[in-house]
Design a protein around this motif. Structure first.
Motif, PDB file in Angstrom:
ATOM      1  N   ILE A   1       2.293   1.755  -3.520  1.00 15.81           N
ATOM      2  CA  ILE A   1       1.274   2.250  -4.442  1.00 15.81           C
ATOM      3  C   ILE A   1       1.083   3.753  -4.259  1.00 15.81           C
ATOM      4  O   ILE A   1       1.056   4.528  -5.226  1.00 15.81           O
ATOM      5  CB  ILE A   1      -0.054   1.490  -4.236  1.00 15.81           C
ATOM      6  N   GLU A   2       0.963   4.176  -3.011  1.00 14.90           N
ATOM      7  CA  GLU A   2       0.744   5.597  -2.724  1.00 14.90           C
ATOM      8  C   GLU A   2       1.968   6.436  -3.074  1.00 14.90           C
ATOM      9  O   GLU A   2       1.854   7.515  -3.667  1.00 14.90           O
ATOM     10  CB  GLU A   2       0.399   5.756  -1.243  1.00 14.90           C
ATOM     11  N   ASP A   3       3.159   5.966  -2.732  1.00 19.16           N
ATOM     12  CA  ASP A   3       4.386   6.737  -2.953  1.00 19.16           C
ATOM     13  C   ASP A   3       4.746   6.856  -4.424  1.00 19.16           C
ATOM     14  O   ASP A   3       5.518   7.744  -4.816  1.00 19.16           O
ATOM     15  CB  ASP A   3       5.562   6.106  -2.203  1.00 19.16           C
TER      16      ASP A   3
ATOM     17  N   VAL B   1      -4.368  -1.525 -10.062  1.00 23.45           N
ATOM     18  CA  VAL B   1      -4.117  -0.104  -9.809  1.00 23.45           C
ATOM     19  C   VAL B   1      -4.308   0.704 -11.103  1.00 23.45           C
ATOM     20  O   VAL B   1      -4.288   0.163 -12.209  1.00 23.45           O
ATOM     21  CB  VAL B   1      -2.684   0.126  -9.282  1.00 23.45           C
TER      22      VAL B   1
ATOM     23  N   TYR C   1       0.144   5.826  -7.773  1.00 20.41           N
ATOM     24  CA  TYR C   1      -0.933   4.946  -8.209  1.00 20.41           C
ATOM     25  C   TYR C   1      -2.072   4.986  -7.181  1.00 20.41           C
ATOM     26  O   TYR C   1      -1.898   5.443  -6.045  1.00 20.41           O
ATOM     27  CB  TYR C   1      -0.446   3.503  -8.349  1.00 20.41           C
ATOM     28  N   GLN C   2      -3.198   4.471  -7.589  1.00 21.83           N
ATOM     29  CA  GLN C   2      -4.287   4.253  -6.642  1.00 21.83           C
ATOM     30  C   GLN C   2      -4.903   2.888  -6.917  1.00 21.83           C
ATOM     31  O   GLN C   2      -4.935   2.422  -8.064  1.00 21.83           O
ATOM     32  CB  GLN C   2      -5.346   5.349  -6.720  1.00 21.83           C
ATOM     33  N   SER C   3      -5.379   2.262  -5.862  1.00 25.48           N
ATOM     34  CA  SER C   3      -5.973   0.940  -5.983  1.00 25.48           C
ATOM     35  C   SER C   3      -7.341   1.053  -6.637  1.00 25.48           C
ATOM     36  O   SER C   3      -8.100   1.991  -6.382  1.00 25.48           O
ATOM     37  CB  SER C   3      -6.110   0.284  -4.609  1.00 25.48           C
TER      38      SER C   3
ATOM     39  N   ALA D   1       0.834  -1.208   0.000  1.00 26.13           N
ATOM     40  CA  ALA D   1       0.000   0.000   0.000  1.00 26.13           C
ATOM     41  C   ALA D   1       0.864   1.252   0.000  1.00 26.13           C
ATOM     42  O   ALA D   1       0.568   2.237  -0.713  1.00 26.13           O
ATOM     43  CB  ALA D   1      -0.927  -0.011   1.219  1.00 26.13           C
ATOM     44  N   ARG D   2       1.965   1.243   0.774  1.00 25.70           N
ATOM     45  CA  ARG D   2       2.853   2.398   0.811  1.00 25.70           C
ATOM     46  C   ARG D   2       3.499   2.627  -0.558  1.00 25.70           C
ATOM     47  O   ARG D   2       3.628   3.764  -1.025  1.00 25.70           O
ATOM     48  CB  ARG D   2       3.943   2.199   1.876  1.00 25.70           C
TER      49      ARG D   2
ATOM     50  N   LEU E   1      -2.415   7.792 -11.171  1.00 27.02           N
ATOM     51  CA  LEU E   1      -3.058   9.063 -10.882  1.00 27.02           C
ATOM     52  C   LEU E   1      -2.703  10.082 -11.963  1.00 27.02           C
ATOM     53  O   LEU E   1      -1.569  10.093 -12.472  1.00 27.02           O
ATOM     54  CB  LEU E   1      -2.612   9.586  -9.517  1.00 27.02           C
TER      55      LEU E   1
END
Length: 272
Positions: free
Chosen positions: A234-236, A268, A239-241, A231-232, A271
């Protein structure tokens, strides 16, 4: 007759406890020497002592034990009570062991906070046809969803065997939220025959254009830490799930649990 010390030794209790049982009227001495006050017991009283201790081990207080003893609980009834308590204690021990494993897993997660994220690969995932069973779990917590998935896979393997089918690739689990919890889907690719009806579902999982994937090593009891790292990442990385996640069991259930390998796949989108 036996002195209180000898009776305590034979009954595997302390002299102090025998005096306590006497004071409560649970186990009176057979005779008390009027001059010395020494207590003496008969061998037959060991039976009452054993019942007293058995009832105490059932979790009853000494005040609750007295009336039951006076009702002269028979060996068969007492044996049934003890077997029930034995089963309850076994279940409690199993729950405590599972709880300890979860605590250890959470500690490992906390200890790795701030560590570099796990290796993540963005790739497309092909669609796959699965033999599948599903059921609802109370939540995503390991102790809630784990037993459900394990039971589903055991049942699915049995049904595939009965149908004369074999598993042809890694098993795949996926989940979806439902009003009363989480719908857990346990699937596996198999040599399914077109047009044949089975006592399990046949599901076509669609392909995924982009999935953030990483490898989890070990049993799924402590997968939360790997999911957190994924999750970290993807966010860093912008991207977004998209809410579609799968677990592909590349090597699971055989040999040393530390050697088990599961690929986590999280669909994903980039963004803008």
């Amino acid at each position: 007759m036996f002195s209180i010390g000898d009776f305590a030794r034979l009954g595997r209790v302390s002299v102090r406890m025998l005096r306590h049982y006497d004071a409560l009227g649970l186990l009176r001495p057979a005779r008390v020497d009027q001059a010395s006050g020494y207590r003496y017991y008969e061998a037959g009283q060991l039976s009452r002592l054993n019942r007293l201790l058995a009832l105490k081990d059932l979790g009853l207080s000494l005040h609750e034990v007295g009336p039951i003893l006076e009702e002269k609980v028979g060996p068969a009834e007492l044996r049934g009570m003890l077997r029930l308590r034995h089963a309850e204690l076994e279940a409690q021990v199993a729950d405590d062991i599972a709880r300890l494993a979860r605590v250890e897993a959470r500690l490992r997660m906390i200890e790795t906070e701030g560590a570099m994220p796990a290796d993540v690969v963005i790739k497309s995932v092909s669609g796959v046809r699965l033999a599948e069973l599903s059921a609802t779990a109370e939540s995503y917590e390991s102790d809630k969803i784990g037993p459900v998935i394990q039971h589903l896979y055991a049942d699915l393997v049995e049904r595939l065997d009965d149908a004369g089918l074999t598993i042809t690739g890694p098993a795949v689990a996926w989940y979806e939220p439902v009003p009363d919890g989480v719908r857990a889907h346990a699937g596996a690719p198999a040599n399914l025959e077109p047009g044949r009806t089975y006592d399990f579902d046949v599901v076509d999982l669609p392909s995924v254009e982009q999935a953030a994937t990483t490898i989890h090593h070990g049993p799924m009891d402590d997968v939360s830490g790997t999911y957190e790292q994924l999750a970290r990442w993807i966010e860093d990385n912008g991207y977004q799930s998209s809410g579609i996640a799968r677990e592909v069991y590349l090597h699971y259930g055989d040999g040393d649990p530390a050697s088990w390998v599961t690929e986590l796949q999280e669909a994903v989108t980039r963004l803008a």
